[in-house]
Design a protein around this motif. Structure first.
Motif, PDB file in Angstrom:
ATOM      1  N   GLU A   1     -61.326  -5.604  87.480  1.00 52.90           N
ATOM      2  CA  GLU A   1     -62.454  -4.914  88.089  1.00 52.90           C
ATOM      3  C   GLU A   1     -63.716  -5.002  87.231  1.00 52.90           C
ATOM      4  O   GLU A   1     -64.832  -5.038  87.742  1.00 52.90           O
ATOM      5  CB  GLU A   1     -62.079  -3.446  88.292  1.00 52.90           C
ATOM      6  CG  GLU A   1     -62.478  -2.898  89.641  1.00 52.90           C
ATOM      7  CD  GLU A   1     -61.830  -1.548  89.879  1.00 52.90           C
ATOM      8  OE1 GLU A   1     -62.388  -0.564  89.378  1.00 52.90           O
ATOM      9  OE2 GLU A   1     -60.772  -1.488  90.541  1.00 52.90           O
TER      10      GLU A   1
ATOM     11  N   ALA B   1     -65.995  -7.900  88.054  1.00 56.37           N
ATOM     12  CA  ALA B   1     -66.554  -8.041  89.402  1.00 56.37           C
ATOM     13  C   ALA B   1     -68.077  -8.167  89.367  1.00 56.37           C
ATOM     14  O   ALA B   1     -68.662  -8.955  90.104  1.00 56.37           O
ATOM     15  CB  ALA B   1     -66.132  -6.863  90.274  1.00 56.37           C
ATOM     16  N   ARG B   2     -68.721  -7.406  88.491  1.00 53.38           N
ATOM     17  CA  ARG B   2     -70.184  -7.423  88.461  1.00 53.38           C
ATOM     18  C   ARG B   2     -70.711  -8.775  87.998  1.00 53.38           C
ATOM     19  O   ARG B   2     -71.634  -9.327  88.589  1.00 53.38           O
ATOM     20  CB  ARG B   2     -70.682  -6.305  87.535  1.00 53.38           C
ATOM     21  CG  ARG B   2     -72.169  -6.318  87.337  1.00 53.38           C
ATOM     22  CD  ARG B   2     -72.715  -4.963  86.979  1.00 53.38           C
ATOM     23  NE  ARG B   2     -72.597  -4.032  88.098  1.00 53.38           N
ATOM     24  CZ  ARG B   2     -73.327  -2.924  88.211  1.00 53.38           C
ATOM     25  NH1 ARG B   2     -74.201  -2.615  87.280  1.00 53.38           N
ATOM     26  NH2 ARG B   2     -73.163  -2.123  89.229  1.00 53.38           N
TER      27      ARG B   2
ATOM     28  N   SER C   1     -70.240 -11.295  90.687  1.00 53.68           N
ATOM     29  CA  SER C   1     -71.140 -11.090  91.830  1.00 53.68           C
ATOM     30  C   SER C   1     -72.502 -11.730  91.621  1.00 53.68           C
ATOM     31  O   SER C   1     -73.218 -12.006  92.574  1.00 53.68           O
ATOM     32  CB  SER C   1     -71.309  -9.597  92.091  1.00 53.68           C
ATOM     33  OG  SER C   1     -72.194  -9.043  91.132  1.00 53.68           O
TER      34      SER C   1
ATOM     35  N   VAL D   1     -77.426  -3.431  91.313  1.00 48.21           N
ATOM     36  CA  VAL D   1     -76.723  -4.334  90.398  1.00 48.21           C
ATOM     37  C   VAL D   1     -77.698  -5.123  89.534  1.00 48.21           C
ATOM     38  O   VAL D   1     -77.512  -5.243  88.323  1.00 48.21           O
ATOM     39  CB  VAL D   1     -75.794  -5.289  91.184  1.00 48.21           C
ATOM     40  CG1 VAL D   1     -75.071  -6.229  90.246  1.00 48.21           C
ATOM     41  CG2 VAL D   1     -74.803  -4.479  92.012  1.00 48.21           C
TER      42      VAL D   1
END
Lengths: 221, 245
Positions: B71, B74-75, B78, B107
């Motif tokens: 997790e 994920a950033r 992305s 983000v």
């Protein structure tokens, strides 16, 4: 045949008691709603999270407060907590009891709402790089709470009505005003009828105010 | 130059061996279509490419970044890899513009005003400049999917994953979405498409990968592959798809 003549005139001298009782009931309702809903939203998130210690504690709390009478919870907080060294006067004790009681119910409502969020919403948030917390705040919670908002409103109104029992620990709320008045005037029918009407008004106003607020808070679909 | 490298990828769902050793390179600016029957593992492979699914063996690299389902990654992922879903997955409580602005704001940390301009630009690009302030419920399926594309593009990805993005659309709305994807391909964005649209795979993709039972059964230049399938399975798959068209 004996006829009973209603005597509302006899209550006139006690209007002030009813007014201040109503004010306390309303104040506690607003504060309990704010606190209970906040607690319930946090709880809904916790109960959807990892099954860690906090999850277990919260689950136990929800079970405890949803499966015992509110009056007993109130007595526990008012008479029991001092034994543990926590002394609260009547009104803070009543507010605390209302908040934790409401919080337990709202936790379950919000938990269910979050649980049925389509997986795709989480995935979309994730592939866009949102953190878990951002996904909750911006993506998951707004539609979830919107969906169950009427149920939340109903529970808040229920807790406000249930607050009638706080007169048992000498909080001078609306029920207390009615009891006090009838104990002096013996106009019990009139006293409780007045209280009933005021509770009814308060409940209707509360429901409509909250539903109106919901219309402002939740836009879109 | 390879933008993504997948090496000996193995994936299990419990006892179910879904991906049985996938080796695949995606080149910069290339568009690759992954085709195959339901259950062949094509969507799973796509979802491994941006960490939505974990895998048990092998590795996936995007530049210097190892793609995993952690997790915390994920950033970072992305910022490079966008994804579009079959069910659009627009956020129903946000307008088209707000859907597009959300990630750049949260983000990338761009200022509100810049995000709005970016949303305008991206929605314009997918032909929805007029629909900025519509909620998803007020848009057709094709329009919703184009908003989803604009939302993905707003993160300025270097690669875009498309997971059966026209499967949930009425037939007459498929064209408008495919046109946008075609345009992106011509602009040189790296694309990986899992698709049932054989004509689209043939016309837009540079390369087609045919998956069968968790393996890459056959791959090659799109037109080549459809014209001269080398294996009986692909031949059968193509003729079945034709019959369905």
């Amino acid at each position: 045949m004996a006829t009973y003549v209603l005597n509302f005139q006899g209550l006139a001298d006690y209007a002030q008691h009813f007014a201040s009782g109503l004010a306390l009931t309303a104040e506690l309702a607003v504060a309990a709603t704010a606190g209970g809903v906040a607690l319930g939203i946090i709880g809904g998130i916790v109960r959807n999270g990892r099954k860690n210690l906090l999850y277990k504690i919260w689950t136990a709390y929800v079970e405890l407060f949803r499966n015992t009478p509110f009056l007993v919870q109130l007595f526990f907080i008012f008479f029991g907590l001092p034994e543990l060294g926590i002394h609260l006067s009547a009104e803070p004790a009543a507010l605390l009891a209302l908040i934790v009681n409401l919080g337990a119910y709202i936790t379950e409502i919000v938990r269910a709402a979050i649980a049925v969020t389509p997986k795709g919403q989480w995935e979309a948030a994730r592939v866009l790089g949102l953190s878990k917390w951002q996904a909750y705040r911006k993506v998951v919670l707004p539609p979830a709470i919107r969906k169950v908002y009427p149920a939340i409103v109903g529970q808040c109104v229920l807790v406000m009505l249930g607050s009638a029992v706080i007169s048992q620990i000498s909080c001078e709320d609306l029920t207390y005003a009615a009891s006090y008045t009838q104990s002096i005037t013996f106009l019990s029918f009139e006293s409780y009828m007045a209280a009933t009407v005021l509770y009814l008004l308060l409940a209707v106003i509360m429901r409509h105010a909250m539903l109106g607020l919901g219309k402002v808070l939740f836009r879109g679909n | 130059m390879n933008i993504m490298t997948i090496c000996s990828l193995q994936k299990y769902y419990g006892d179910n061996h879904v991906l049985k050793g996938i080796d695949l390179n995606i080149r910069q600016g290339e568009s690759v279509a992954i085709i195959g029957q339901s259950g062949s593992g094509k969507s799973t492979l796509l979802r491994c490419m941006n960490g939505l699914e974990d895998y048990q063996e092998g590795w996936i690299r995007f530049g210097n970044m190892l793609i995993t389902s952690d997790e915390k990654k994920a950033r970072e992922i992305s910022r490079s890899i966008g994804m579009i879903f079959q069910q659009f997955n627009l956020f129903p409580h946000l307008t088209a513009a707000e859907n597009v602005m959300l990630a750049p704001r949260l983000v990338l940390g761009l200022p509100e005003k810049e995000c709005r301009t970016l949303a305008e630009e991206m929605l314009e690009k997918v032909g929805l400049g007029e629909r900025m302030d519509y909620y998803p419920s007020g848009l057709s399926g094709g329009q919703q999917q184009r908003v989803a594309i604009a939302r993905a593009l707003a993160m300025k990805p270097r690669m875009l994953l498309c997971d059966e993005i026209t499967s949930a659309l009425d037939p007459e709305l498929v064209g408008e979405v495919l046109k946008v994807v075609e345009q992106l391909a011509s602009e040189g964005l790296s694309l990986v498409l899992v698709t049932h649209e054989m004509a689209f795979a043939r016309d837009v993709a540079n390369r087609v990968v045919f998956m069968h039972k968790g393996k890459i059964h056959e791959e090659g230049p799109a037109k080549e592959l459809f014209r001269h399938p080398q294996t009986a399975e692909l031949e059968q798959f193509i003729s079945r798809a034709r019959a369905g068209l």
